[in-house]
Design an enzyme around this catalytic site. Sequence first.
Site, PDB file in Angstrom:
ATOM      1  N   HIS A 169      13.921  20.096  -6.726  1.00  0.00           N
ATOM      2  CA  HIS A 169      13.278  18.815  -7.079  1.00  0.00           C
ATOM      3  C   HIS A 169      14.053  17.598  -6.610  1.00  0.00           C
ATOM      4  O   HIS A 169      13.561  16.479  -6.704  1.00  0.00           O
ATOM      5  CB  HIS A 169      13.068  18.731  -8.586  1.00  0.00           C
ATOM      6  CG  HIS A 169      14.221  18.133  -9.360  1.00  0.00           C
ATOM      7  ND1 HIS A 169      15.506  18.641  -9.313  1.00  0.00           N
ATOM      8  CD2 HIS A 169      14.277  17.069 -10.204  1.00  0.00           C
ATOM      9  CE1 HIS A 169      16.284  17.917 -10.100  1.00  0.00           C
ATOM     10  NE2 HIS A 169      15.579  16.964 -10.645  1.00  0.00           N
ATOM     11  N   GLY A 212      16.230  12.303  -2.535  1.00  0.00           N
ATOM     12  CA  GLY A 212      17.679  12.451  -2.593  1.00  0.00           C
ATOM     13  C   GLY A 212      18.301  11.264  -3.303  1.00  0.00           C
ATOM     14  O   GLY A 212      17.659  10.592  -4.104  1.00  0.00           O
ATOM     15  N   HIS A 231      15.584   6.934 -12.472  1.00  0.00           N
ATOM     16  CA  HIS A 231      14.237   6.529 -12.060  1.00  0.00           C
ATOM     17  C   HIS A 231      14.318   5.410 -11.021  1.00  0.00           C
ATOM     18  O   HIS A 231      15.231   4.591 -11.045  1.00  0.00           O
ATOM     19  CB  HIS A 231      13.429   6.066 -13.274  1.00  0.00           C
ATOM     20  CG  HIS A 231      13.171   7.168 -14.251  1.00  0.00           C
ATOM     21  ND1 HIS A 231      12.782   6.942 -15.548  1.00  0.00           N
ATOM     22  CD2 HIS A 231      13.257   8.519 -14.112  1.00  0.00           C
ATOM     23  CE1 HIS A 231      12.635   8.094 -16.177  1.00  0.00           C
ATOM     24  NE2 HIS A 231      12.920   9.068 -15.320  1.00  0.00           N
TER      25      HIS A 231
END
Length: 479
Positions: A402, A377, A202
């Site tokens: 994704h 990325g 994250h």
Amino acid sequence: MKLNKITDYLWEIPPSGSMNVPGRIYASDKLMELVGDDKSPEQVANVACLPGIVNYSLAMPDIHWGYGFPIGGVAAFDIAQGGVISPGGVGYDINCGVRLMRTNLFVKDIQSRLKEILSALFYAVPSGVGSAGAIPKLNPEEERRLLTQGARWAIENGYGYKEDLEHIEDNGVIPGADPAMVSETAIKRGLPQVGTLGSGNHFLEIDKVVEIYRPEMARVFGLEMDMIVIQIHSGSRGLGYQICDDYVRKLLKAAQKYGINLPDRQLACAPVDSDEGREYLVAMACAANYAWVNRQVMMHLTRESLMKSLDMNPRELGAELIYDICHNIAKIEEHTVNGVKKKLCVHRKGATRAFAPHHPAVPQDYQAIGQPVLVPGDMGRNSFLCVGTEEAMKNTFGSTCHGAGRVASRSAMLKKSQGKNLYKEMEALGVMVMTKSRDALAEEMPAAYKDVVDVVEVMEMAGISKKVARFKPLGVIKG
């Protein structure tokens, strides 16, 4: 395992054993080599064994080993034909997703103040393992409203603008969520963490626009060269994890009850139209709604921090949400299969929706160009904004990649990083990083990932999604 090359960007696993349909993997020769000893193609074949699967078990070019389904996996199940729903096809971080926000800022406006701005964001948006404290403690009634109303709850409580809802997938809510189907353990784990980034992959990222491929589309999104955009990547935190954990156990028993022969226990599932299947769907919806609240609150905190750091009002900052997309979810959708419209349960795990122009689920102002697709990325190289296509609707149930996809495990990256000054390495790439721990940085260094340029190129050449713009990171916050 036998893999037949169909085109330069598509491989097929022919049906064998208990497979009901072929498996298909979108990848170039280069990306197929990177799969190496990863057994994710076996997971593609395993998913093809599940009841009610339609057309193919699919995998995107960011494929890698996951829990049950591969990460990068897509599969659709015909509800009327006993099609199933599987927590392993959604993942532990339900509605982990990304949102992209444009600003009126350009590189020249922030370059000399990047460290100050990044530091302010680091303290404004809680991050790291177990991070909490972004919003006040909620009473049980407010907890229920949050889990059922999604992003609208956040906006009604002062975290953002009503216009934001128009640019969130499904307007930031899956209807029918039922908190009664969520364990008390999940609620206790998750509710204190609303508005927090968490850890792992994250991030909150300050990027600059470095390339525009389709200027007419970029103008629709309000993007220009050297413009500053913000990406936020997070999910449903402890709530989603616990819901997945609870229902894997529950649906493992359900699979036995309904006589479903599982090639892998991690593919625990139940018919969508069963009591157990419906219970998971409404619990999963609670976690998805929570994740949209989570990202909405973090975007609000980001806006507030930027305005304070730069002494700007909302109009001057121009921080507008381009889109928020989820990439760990199961959705009930209508798709055309062999010329017939069918109601399907589409699993996207490490894959994103990529609906074509004029689809009713695409925001009104994007109808002519298609649904935005956000493909971050690694934190040292590139990210992309793309759009969905008709080819995606025909071939992948309106789905695309994704992200970059891992090629090295977290433990391998920790070992590889020993004795290195990772912050200096990132500075050499032109990226400033702030994180709660060195290990968190080590696990997420660029070498852990495929090059997202290669991943996005496969989807472009296969006609599944179209590139609009490329971004490069300037500053990154990791959990």
